[in-house]
Motif scaffolding. Structure first.
Motif, PDB file in Angstrom:
ATOM      1  N   ASN A   8       0.827  -1.354   0.127  1.00 25.85           N
ATOM      2  CA  ASN A   8      -0.163  -0.213  -0.246  1.00 25.85           C
ATOM      3  C   ASN A   8       0.761   0.920  -0.328  1.00 25.85           C
ATOM      4  OD1 ASN A   8      -1.341   2.162   0.606  1.00 25.85           O
ATOM      5  ND2 ASN A   8      -2.938   0.898   2.299  1.00 25.85           N
ATOM      6  N   PRO A   9       1.153   2.102  -1.102  1.00 26.17           N
ATOM      7  CA  PRO A   9       1.444   2.999  -1.014  1.00 26.17           C
ATOM      8  C   PRO A   9       1.608   4.743   0.395  1.00 26.17           C
ATOM      9  CG  PRO A   9       0.855   3.446  -3.431  1.00 26.17           C
ATOM     10  CD  PRO A   9       0.173   2.017  -2.125  1.00 26.17           C
ATOM     11  N   ALA A  10       0.300   4.569   1.055  1.00 22.53           N
ATOM     12  CA  ALA A  10       0.185   5.114   2.303  1.00 22.53           C
ATOM     13  C   ALA A  10       1.017   4.422   3.328  1.00 22.53           C
ATOM     14  CB  ALA A  10      -1.451   4.908   2.353  1.00 22.53           C
ATOM     15  N   ILE A  11       1.067   3.357   3.413  1.00 23.89           N
ATOM     16  CA  ILE A  11       2.531   2.461   4.416  1.00 23.89           C
ATOM     17  C   ILE A  11       3.240   3.022   3.871  1.00 23.89           C
ATOM     18  CG2 ILE A  11       2.595   0.810   5.086  1.00 23.89           C
ATOM     19  CD1 ILE A  11       0.470  -0.373   4.698  1.00 23.89           C
ATOM     20  N   THR A  12       3.909   2.372   2.869  1.00 26.95           N
ATOM     21  CA  THR A  12       5.048   3.237   2.994  1.00 26.95           C
ATOM     22  C   THR A  12       5.657   4.869   2.523  1.00 26.95           C
ATOM     23  OG1 THR A  12       4.833   1.085   0.954  1.00 26.95           O
ATOM     24  CG2 THR A  12       6.936   2.964   0.964  1.00 26.95           C
ATOM     25  N   ALA A  13       4.850   5.807   2.620  1.00 24.48           N
ATOM     26  CA  ALA A  13       4.771   6.697   2.764  1.00 24.48           C
ATOM     27  C   ALA A  13       4.622   6.896   3.615  1.00 24.48           C
ATOM     28  CB  ALA A  13       3.217   7.630   1.972  1.00 24.48           C
ATOM     29  N   GLY A  14       3.781   6.827   4.745  1.00 24.29           N
ATOM     30  CA  GLY A  14       4.409   6.420   6.468  1.00 24.29           C
ATOM     31  C   GLY A  14       5.687   6.267   7.316  1.00 24.29           C
ATOM     32  N   HIS A  15       5.890   5.177   6.364  1.00 29.01           N
ATOM     33  CA  HIS A  15       7.488   4.612   6.930  1.00 29.01           C
ATOM     34  C   HIS A  15       8.303   5.384   6.955  1.00 29.01           C
ATOM     35  CE1 HIS A  15       5.714   0.781   7.439  1.00 29.01           C
ATOM     36  NE2 HIS A  15       6.842   0.590   8.106  1.00 29.01           N
TER      37      HIS A  15
ATOM     38  N   VAL B  34       7.785   9.011   6.222  1.00 25.34           N
ATOM     39  CA  VAL B  34       7.468  10.068   6.679  1.00 25.34           C
ATOM     40  C   VAL B  34       8.465   9.563   8.359  1.00 25.34           C
ATOM     41  CG1 VAL B  34       6.204  11.543   7.928  1.00 25.34           C
ATOM     42  CG2 VAL B  34       5.996  11.280   5.347  1.00 25.34           C
ATOM     43  N   ALA B  35       8.001   8.759   8.349  1.00 25.50           N
ATOM     44  CA  ALA B  35       8.274   8.409  10.057  1.00 25.50           C
ATOM     45  C   ALA B  35       9.688   8.152  10.345  1.00 25.50           C
ATOM     46  CB  ALA B  35       8.094   6.675  11.135  1.00 25.50           C
ATOM     47  N   GLY B  36      10.797   7.927   8.741  1.00 26.55           N
ATOM     48  CA  GLY B  36      12.108   7.574   9.047  1.00 26.55           C
ATOM     49  C   GLY B  36      13.033   6.389   9.056  1.00 26.55           C
ATOM     50  N   ARG B  37      11.742   5.562   8.666  1.00 24.30           N
ATOM     51  CA  ARG B  37      11.681   3.837   8.974  1.00 24.30           C
ATOM     52  C   ARG B  37      12.074   3.128   7.095  1.00 24.30           C
ATOM     53  NH1 ARG B  37       7.476   1.377  13.019  1.00 24.30           N
ATOM     54  NH2 ARG B  37       7.634   2.675  14.689  1.00 24.30           N
ATOM     55  N   ILE B  38      12.290   4.369   6.058  1.00 21.73           N
ATOM     56  CA  ILE B  38      12.702   3.854   5.407  1.00 21.73           C
ATOM     57  C   ILE B  38      13.312   5.003   4.036  1.00 21.73           C
ATOM     58  CG2 ILE B  38      10.224   4.279   3.748  1.00 21.73           C
ATOM     59  CD1 ILE B  38      10.743   1.771   2.511  1.00 21.73           C
ATOM     60  N   ARG B  39      14.021   4.737   3.147  1.00 17.82           N
ATOM     61  CA  ARG B  39      14.963   5.529   2.219  1.00 17.82           C
ATOM     62  C   ARG B  39      14.275   5.766   0.968  1.00 17.82           C
ATOM     63  NH1 ARG B  39      21.061   4.262   2.238  1.00 17.82           N
ATOM     64  NH2 ARG B  39      21.604   3.783   4.824  1.00 17.82           N
ATOM     65  N   PRO B  40      14.038   7.581   0.826  1.00 17.81           N
ATOM     66  CA  PRO B  40      13.639   7.650  -0.882  1.00 17.81           C
ATOM     67  C   PRO B  40      12.788   6.951  -1.749  1.00 17.81           C
ATOM     68  CG  PRO B  40      14.231   9.688   0.633  1.00 17.81           C
ATOM     69  CD  PRO B  40      14.506   8.361   1.294  1.00 17.81           C
TER      70      PRO B  40
ATOM     71  N   ALA C  20      11.273   3.944  -1.422  1.00 22.21           N
ATOM     72  CA  ALA C  20       9.681   3.992  -0.908  1.00 22.21           C
ATOM     73  C   ALA C  20       9.740   4.522  -2.182  1.00 22.21           C
ATOM     74  CB  ALA C  20       9.958   5.325  -0.498  1.00 22.21           C
ATOM     75  N   ALA C  21      10.069   4.563  -3.635  1.00 22.59           N
ATOM     76  CA  ALA C  21       9.718   4.647  -4.433  1.00 22.59           C
ATOM     77  C   ALA C  21       9.069   3.793  -5.190  1.00 22.59           C
ATOM     78  CB  ALA C  21      10.304   5.935  -5.202  1.00 22.59           C
ATOM     79  N   ALA C  22      10.697   3.091  -4.855  1.00 24.06           N
ATOM     80  CA  ALA C  22      10.743   2.191  -5.596  1.00 24.06           C
ATOM     81  C   ALA C  22       9.357   0.789  -5.205  1.00 24.06           C
ATOM     82  CB  ALA C  22      11.339   1.049  -5.690  1.00 24.06           C
ATOM     83  N   TYR C  23       9.441   0.695  -3.953  1.00 23.75           N
ATOM     84  CA  TYR C  23       7.762   0.146  -3.286  1.00 23.75           C
ATOM     85  C   TYR C  23       6.465   0.635  -4.437  1.00 23.75           C
ATOM     86  CZ  TYR C  23      10.702  -2.653  -0.120  1.00 23.75           C
ATOM     87  OH  TYR C  23      10.732  -3.418   0.680  1.00 23.75           O
ATOM     88  N   ALA C  24       6.252   1.958  -3.964  1.00 27.19           N
ATOM     89  CA  ALA C  24       4.778   2.922  -4.643  1.00 27.19           C
ATOM     90  C   ALA C  24       5.606   1.719  -6.379  1.00 27.19           C
ATOM     91  CB  ALA C  24       4.998   3.529  -4.769  1.00 27.19           C
ATOM     92  N   GLY C  25       6.256   1.539  -7.086  1.00 27.26           N
ATOM     93  CA  GLY C  25       5.905   1.406  -8.447  1.00 27.26           C
ATOM     94  C   GLY C  25       5.817   0.112  -7.962  1.00 27.26           C
ATOM     95  N   ALA C  26       6.669  -1.188  -7.611  1.00 25.76           N
ATOM     96  CA  ALA C  26       6.185  -2.649  -7.804  1.00 25.76           C
ATOM     97  C   ALA C  26       4.700  -2.895  -6.939  1.00 25.76           C
ATOM     98  CB  ALA C  26       6.934  -2.795  -6.722  1.00 25.76           C
ATOM     99  N   GLN C  27       4.245  -1.606  -5.528  1.00 22.04           N
ATOM    100  CA  GLN C  27       2.723  -1.712  -5.405  1.00 22.04           C
ATOM    101  C   GLN C  27       1.373  -1.732  -6.781  1.00 22.04           C
ATOM    102  OE1 GLN C  27       3.194   0.957  -2.172  1.00 22.04           O
ATOM    103  NE2 GLN C  27       4.282  -0.295  -1.608  1.00 22.04           N
TER     104      GLN C  27
END
Length: 298
Positions: free
Chosen positions: A82-89, A91-97, A100-107
């Motif tokens: 879910n891109p929203a969950i990735t975005a939350g991570h 902003v929370a500093g738990r994943i690098r930009p 995060a972009a790669a995750y959103a693309g895969a999703q």
């Protein structure tokens, strides 16, 4: 008096285990396939059930699909789907930009593939005259395209609130420490149940998905109005996710500042960090899955 056994995250893992951690491509594959599964379940059940039936089976199926996908793939990618969950991570500093972009693309790829498969199945059914019209029944909408004629403001606020709740539940449970009675199974169960409850509400309002990837997938195969209203179901959940991420980032920073002095050895990395560092650089309670997509484990 005997000294307590070291906590799991303080133990330095053998180099062989460190080398066996998943790379970026396996993580993206897990995210894509997990999202495909969630979209097939979340859209397929209401598509092939009797029209105007209770939304409970569809909401329950989507929630169970989230739990099953997280149980199957969270150890590989963290189980966002879910891109929203990735975005939350992010902003929370738990994943690098970049990750995060790669995750959103895969999703997004996984969601489109799942919706395309359902669209292809609809095209083979003789009783379905227009597959796009059929997809309209499971696509998020507001105004005249909402079951209860919900206005734009209602759809936007509910999407934002629902996404914030889901992201908060994910961040809260996936960051729990098993030493304090937590369980690795807490996140899949809690997130799946949260989705089931929220989707029950969202479907009654206007098929709100609380997932931008799913919103895009259903809109692409629906009538033209769906793409015109799609921006709401992209912007609102991402905004809600950012709010939840900011809350958890501030909580993590406060926890890090209040930690006692001393060094912590990150599991599987061999790196030593001060316990008083901010949460994004030293998170004693984070899981191994979070550590590797944060960059701490690769």
């Amino acid at each position: 008096m005997s000294s307590p056994a070291p906590a799991p995250h303080d133990v330095l893992l053998p180099s062989g285990l460190e080398a066996a951690r998943p790379g970026l491509l396996p993580r993206l594959g897990a995210e894509a396939f997990g999202t495909l599964f969630i979209v097939v379940a979340g859209l397929g059940v209401p598509l092939f059930t009797i029209p105007d039936s209770s939304p409970l089976p569809a909401a329950l199926a989507a929630g169970l699909a989230v739990t099953a996908a997280m149980l199957a793939f969270a150890h590989v990618s963290g189980g966002h789907f879910n891109p929203a969950i990735t975005a939350g991570h992010l902003v929370a500093g738990r994943i690098r930009p970049g990750a995060a972009a790669a995750y959103a693309g895969a999703q997004l790829v996984g969601a489109l593939a799942g919706a395309f498969a359902l669209y292809g199945i609809l095209r083979t059914l003789p009783g379905i005259a227009d597959s796009r019209t059929a997809f309209d029944t499971v696509t998020a909408g507001f105004g005249e395209h909402s079951i209860i004629q919900a206005p734009l403001a209602a759809a936007l606020l509910l999407e934002m609130l629902g996404a914030a709740i889901v992201v908060a539940v994910f961040l809260g449970t996936s960051g729990s420490d098993t030493r304090d009675g937590g369980s690795w199974y807490a996140a899949p169960v809690a997130v799946g149940l949260s989705f089931a409850v929220l989707l029950q509400l969202g479907q009654s309002v206007g098929n709100l998905p609380f997932n931008p990837a799913r919103a895009v997938a259903s809109a692409v195969f629906s009538s033209g109005w769906a793409l015109e209203q799609l921006w709401v179901f992209l912007a609102a959940p991402l905004l809600g996710a950012a709010i939840a991420g900011l809350v958890f980032r501030s909580m993590g920073t406060a926890a890090g500042a209040g930690a006692g002095a001393g060094a912590v050895v990150q599991a599987g990395t061999g790196e030593t960090t001060e316990a008083g560092e901010p949460a994004e650089t030293a998170e004693p309670g984070s899981s191994e899955a979070q550590e590797f997509f944060d960059g701490k484990r690769g």
